[in-house]
Design an enzyme around this catalytic site. Structure first.
Site, short mmCIF file in Angstrom:
data_model
loop_
_atom_site.label_atom_id
_atom_site.label_comp_id
_atom_site.label_asym_id
_atom_site.label_seq_id
_atom_site.Cartn_x
_atom_site.Cartn_y
_atom_site.Cartn_z
N GLY A 47 36.28 42.06 39.44
CA GLY A 47 36.90 40.78 39.01
C GLY A 47 38.38 40.81 38.44
CG ASP A 168 34.45 50.02 31.01
OD1 ASP A 168 32.99 49.90 30.61
OD2 ASP A 168 34.96 49.45 31.93
#
Length: 544
Positions: A47, A168
């Site tokens: 996204g 992450d």
């Protein structure tokens, strides 16, 4: 081929654009920055941005373009620019190279918005998730794990020394070059450690939370990430690599929050598993405080494995139920190797104790003459478990007495007959069904059955309340009457119960191997994320 990256272009892959500098369809520039010709789209599934392969005067590069709808969102633009800043400052073979002019913006034809672009080194090879998928998720070896953990920790050491942390880390964000060098990618979520940032989280001011399910630590999910958050995610990554299973496939200890994963691996030493658990400690203050601590521990692990004078057995080598032979032979006691002072004591060290004795008594001369009764007993019993053996006393076995006078069955010493079956649960169905109800939600155990080396709890859930109830993978916990948290798997149970919904049935499977001596089990179900709903069914009868 020459692709047009204008998102509004009607024919971005027109083959007639191959040798052109202007798109035939939308008239946008095909030679971006008068330098990069886009050859193919690599990914458009996230996204955040689209990823292309670009030709930079004969050299393949990666071009990342922020998606159009995010251009007006300052936070998204900030994260995109952050990746360019971080990568341009870090110089390491395990970090993609970005030149100083690697970040730029451009206008496409018929668009009034800027497009944010980042060009970086193309890393040949697969990311670790793809690499594992190509191997059908076969776990890596311990040697490979040690090498890879050292590589990624060295990369993190470089990143943290520049006052950044990644936020992450997960298998898709680690690439493997053909020569075996690992590369940490996707620094868009990296955060600079500044006095202002530390003051923010210290004053309970949350910052943007980056969440990758199964890998993100609790404090980061709440917007309070710290450099030690990277170590938690790295530990979870190696659970995946060493087991071939996603971290969310494993339960968590309901009391400590620790991941219960060790009993699924075959060839991982205790010291390496301890290090991984150290990295995954639920509270960041209990994790390694910097990357060098991990590197030092890795040296100790390797020294332990290379030493022949220490005992560092595979962590799955726990005592299990055994089939006892019909006749026992006397064997020499197993030598117990010493543990060096530098080696941490294993949580469960399997020691074998051989206790042999012989009992011989002469019988009284009765009608049939002189008879001898011999009794010999030997047990092989792990200290961690209590094995159930047919005769455990040291008194003589009973003599068969089927006639008016005793009959001696053996006239020479011989061992008593020992059962050839291992202990198995005897299930007591008389108390079922068992039920717990709270806030309109009902948990019910309908029955218990045995299947191979596991016990199956047949359960039913129903929500008659006005609000739906959510759960996660660690919401359901099974303990025994010795307060041991047991490994379990579930089938058919949902992660959400809708309000005023129908009954849902499923099973909870609990392996019996590691709960020797238990007579009852307890089932606890807690909602997520509030934890206000707690259904508990204690005393589920499973006697041995």
């Amino acid at each position: 081929m020459s692709l047009c990256i204008n998102p509004r272009c009607l024919q971005p892959s027109d083959p007639l654009n191959a040798n052109s500098t202007i798109c035939r369809s939308c008239k946008s520039e095909l030679l971006v920055q008068q330098r990069y010709r886009i050859s193919r789209l690599l990914s458009d599934t996230s996204g955040f941005g689209a990823v292309y392969e670009a030709d930079d005067r004969g050299t393949a590069k990666i071009l990342k373009v922020l998606k159009e709808h995010l251009n007006a969102q300052p936070k998204a633009v900030e994260l995109f620019q952050k990746e360019a800043t971080v990568l341009s400052q870090l110089k390491h073979p395990g970090i993609p190279r970005v030149e100083e002019d690697g970040y730029f913006t451009f206008f496409s034809r018929n668009s009034e918005q800027l497009f944010h672009c980042l060009v970086m080194e193309k890393i040949e090879g697969f990311n670790l998730e793809e690499w594992m998928n190509h191997r059908d998720n076969e776990p890596i070896t311990q040697e490979q794990a040690l090498d890879w953990l050292k590589q990624i920790t060295q990369i993190l050491d470089q990143v943290h020394q520049q006052d950044y942390f990644h936020r992450d880390i997960k298998p898709p964000n680690i690439m493997r070059r053909p020569d075996g060098q690992l590369v940490l990618i996707d620094f868009g979520t990296a955060r600079e450690v500044t006095g202002t940032y530390l003051a923010k989280i210290g004053g309970s001011h949350n910052v943007t939370g980056i969440v990758s399910v199964g890998y993100t630590p609790p404090e980061q999910a709440g917007g309070r990430a710290v450099p030690q958050s990277d170590f938690f995610a790295l530990g979870r990554t190696f659970v995946y690599l060493l087991t071939g299973k996603h971290p969310n496939d494993f339960p968590e200890d309901s009391r400590t929050g620790e991941l219960i994963w060790r009993n699924t691996v075959d060839c991982v030493s205790q010291s390496l598993a301890d290090l991984i658990d150290y990295m995954m400690a639920p509270f960041p203050g209990n994790r390694p405080q910097n990357a060098q601590v991990i590197l030092d521990r890795l040296v100790e692990v390797e020294q332990t494995l290379n030493s022949r004078q220490t005992l560092d057995r595979p962590i799955k080598d726990y005592p299990l139920k055994r089939n006892l032979p019909n006749s026992l032979e006397l064997s020499e006691p197993t030598k117990i190797q010493s543990i060096s002072p530098n080696q941490s004591k294993p949580e469960k060290l399997l020691l074998r104790q051989f206790d042999s004795s012989k009992w011989l008594a002469g019988g009284t001369v009765l009608l049939m003459g002189l008879g001898g009764i011999g009794y010999w007993q030997s047990t092989q019993k792990p200290l961690a478990l209590t094995a159930a053996i047919t005769n455990t006393s040291l008194s003589p076995p009973e003599v068969s007495n089927t006639s008016s006078s005793p009959e001696v069955t053996n006239t020479s010493p011989s061992p008593p007959e020992v059962s050839n079956t291992s202990p198995s649960p005897q299930l007591n169905p008389s108390q079922f069904p068992l039920k717990s109800q709270e806030q309109g939600v009902t948990l019910e155990v309908l029955s218990v059955s045995k299947q191979g080396e596991s016990v199956l709890l047949n359960v039913k859930l129903k929500n008659e309340g006005a609000n739906s109830v959510r759960f996660n993978d660690s919401s359901l916990n099974v303990t025994d009457d010795r307060d041991r948290t047991l490994f379990k798997t579930t089938t058919g149970l949902p992660l959400e119960l809708p309000a005023n919904g129908k009954e849902v049935s499923g099973t909870v499977t609990v392996p019996t191997a590691l709960w020797e001596g238990a007579r009852t089990l307890s089932l606890t179900l807690t909602d997520y994320p509030t934890g206000k709903l707690q259904l508990k069914i204690p005393g589920i009868p499973v006697t041995r």
